[in-house]
Design a protein around this motif. Sequence first.
Motif, PDB file in Angstrom:
ATOM      1  N   MET A 136      -5.084   5.150   1.965  1.00  0.00           N
ATOM      2  CA  MET A 136      -5.975   4.156   1.408  1.00  0.00           C
ATOM      3  C   MET A 136      -5.575   3.784  -0.015  1.00  0.00           C
ATOM      4  O   MET A 136      -5.539   2.610  -0.353  1.00  0.00           O
ATOM      5  CB  MET A 136      -7.396   4.754   1.447  1.00  0.00           C
ATOM      6  CG  MET A 136      -8.408   3.827   0.946  1.00  0.00           C
ATOM      7  SD  MET A 136      -8.831   2.761   2.292  1.00  0.00           S
ATOM      8  CE  MET A 136     -10.449   2.448   1.997  1.00  0.00           C
ATOM      9  N   GLU A 137      -5.293   4.802  -0.787  1.00  0.00           N
ATOM     10  CA  GLU A 137      -4.871   4.574  -2.161  1.00  0.00           C
ATOM     11  C   GLU A 137      -3.520   3.859  -2.185  1.00  0.00           C
ATOM     12  O   GLU A 137      -3.271   2.998  -3.031  1.00  0.00           O
ATOM     13  CB  GLU A 137      -4.757   5.924  -2.884  1.00  0.00           C
ATOM     14  CG  GLU A 137      -4.754   5.775  -4.384  1.00  0.00           C
ATOM     15  CD  GLU A 137      -4.817   7.130  -5.051  1.00  0.00           C
ATOM     16  OE1 GLU A 137      -3.885   7.384  -5.831  1.00  0.00           O
ATOM     17  OE2 GLU A 137      -5.752   7.885  -4.799  1.00  0.00           O
ATOM     18  N   SER A 138      -2.674   4.144  -1.267  1.00  0.00           N
ATOM     19  CA  SER A 138      -1.355   3.514  -1.143  1.00  0.00           C
ATOM     20  C   SER A 138      -1.514   2.034  -0.798  1.00  0.00           C
ATOM     21  O   SER A 138      -0.790   1.187  -1.312  1.00  0.00           O
ATOM     22  CB  SER A 138      -0.569   4.248  -0.058  1.00  0.00           C
ATOM     23  OG  SER A 138       0.582   3.541   0.273  1.00  0.00           O
ATOM     24  N   GLN A 139      -2.463   1.753   0.098  1.00  0.00           N
ATOM     25  CA  GLN A 139      -2.713   0.361   0.463  1.00  0.00           C
ATOM     26  C   GLN A 139      -3.237  -0.439  -0.730  1.00  0.00           C
ATOM     27  O   GLN A 139      -2.883  -1.587  -0.935  1.00  0.00           O
ATOM     28  CB  GLN A 139      -3.718   0.287   1.612  1.00  0.00           C
ATOM     29  CG  GLN A 139      -3.148   0.737   2.926  1.00  0.00           C
ATOM     30  CD  GLN A 139      -4.219   0.703   4.001  1.00  0.00           C
ATOM     31  OE1 GLN A 139      -5.414   0.720   3.721  1.00  0.00           O
ATOM     32  NE2 GLN A 139      -3.780   0.678   5.261  1.00  0.00           N
ATOM     33  N   ASP A 181      -0.316  -1.099  -3.023  1.00  0.00           N
ATOM     34  CA  ASP A 181       0.505  -2.169  -2.451  1.00  0.00           C
ATOM     35  C   ASP A 181      -0.151  -3.529  -2.680  1.00  0.00           C
ATOM     36  O   ASP A 181       0.515  -4.509  -3.026  1.00  0.00           O
ATOM     37  CB  ASP A 181       0.719  -1.942  -0.948  1.00  0.00           C
ATOM     38  CG  ASP A 181       1.697  -0.813  -0.643  1.00  0.00           C
ATOM     39  OD1 ASP A 181       2.430  -0.409  -1.580  1.00  0.00           O
ATOM     40  OD2 ASP A 181       1.724  -0.356   0.507  1.00  0.00           O
ATOM     41  N   LEU A 182      -1.445  -3.568  -2.448  1.00  0.00           N
ATOM     42  CA  LEU A 182      -2.192  -4.811  -2.640  1.00  0.00           C
ATOM     43  C   LEU A 182      -2.150  -5.250  -4.104  1.00  0.00           C
ATOM     44  O   LEU A 182      -1.941  -6.431  -4.409  1.00  0.00           O
ATOM     45  CB  LEU A 182      -3.641  -4.626  -2.171  1.00  0.00           C
ATOM     46  CG  LEU A 182      -4.524  -5.862  -2.179  1.00  0.00           C
ATOM     47  CD1 LEU A 182      -3.930  -6.944  -1.293  1.00  0.00           C
ATOM     48  CD2 LEU A 182      -5.920  -5.508  -1.690  1.00  0.00           C
ATOM     49  N   LYS A 216       1.327  -6.611  -4.859  1.00  0.00           N
ATOM     50  CA  LYS A 216       1.493  -7.954  -4.301  1.00  0.00           C
ATOM     51  C   LYS A 216       0.758  -8.988  -5.149  1.00  0.00           C
ATOM     52  O   LYS A 216       1.264 -10.084  -5.410  1.00  0.00           O
ATOM     53  CB  LYS A 216       1.002  -7.987  -2.857  1.00  0.00           C
ATOM     54  CG  LYS A 216       1.929  -7.309  -1.885  1.00  0.00           C
ATOM     55  CD  LYS A 216       1.389  -7.397  -0.472  1.00  0.00           C
ATOM     56  CE  LYS A 216       2.300  -6.644   0.497  1.00  0.00           C
ATOM     57  NZ  LYS A 216       1.804  -6.699   1.874  1.00  0.00           N
TER      58      LYS A 216
END
Length: 93
Positions: free
Chosen positions: A1-4, A7-8, A11
């Motif tokens: 979740m933290e990785s997502q 990434d967000l 971006k």
Amino acid sequence: MESQMMDLLIKMSERLERMDTRLEGVESQLKGIDTRLIRVEDTVNRIEASQAEDVISMLKLQKKKTDFEVEYLNNRITEMDKRLFNIEKSIEN
């Protein structure tokens, strides 16, 4: 979740950088357009001034021609008036 989330965020940061780059390009183009518009305005002002000077020159030239013609006609009329006067005097005597 933290990785997502990371990434967000990455971006989003990249998109913001691209938008910043694009906006700088648009700003540069607008400055170029503004510079060209200033040159066009200067050119138009020079043309307007030039036309006014041309019209004044043409009017002065026309006045000279008209003055010459009036002077010529005045001289001719005066000369004819003298001749007529002399003829009348000849007839009276």
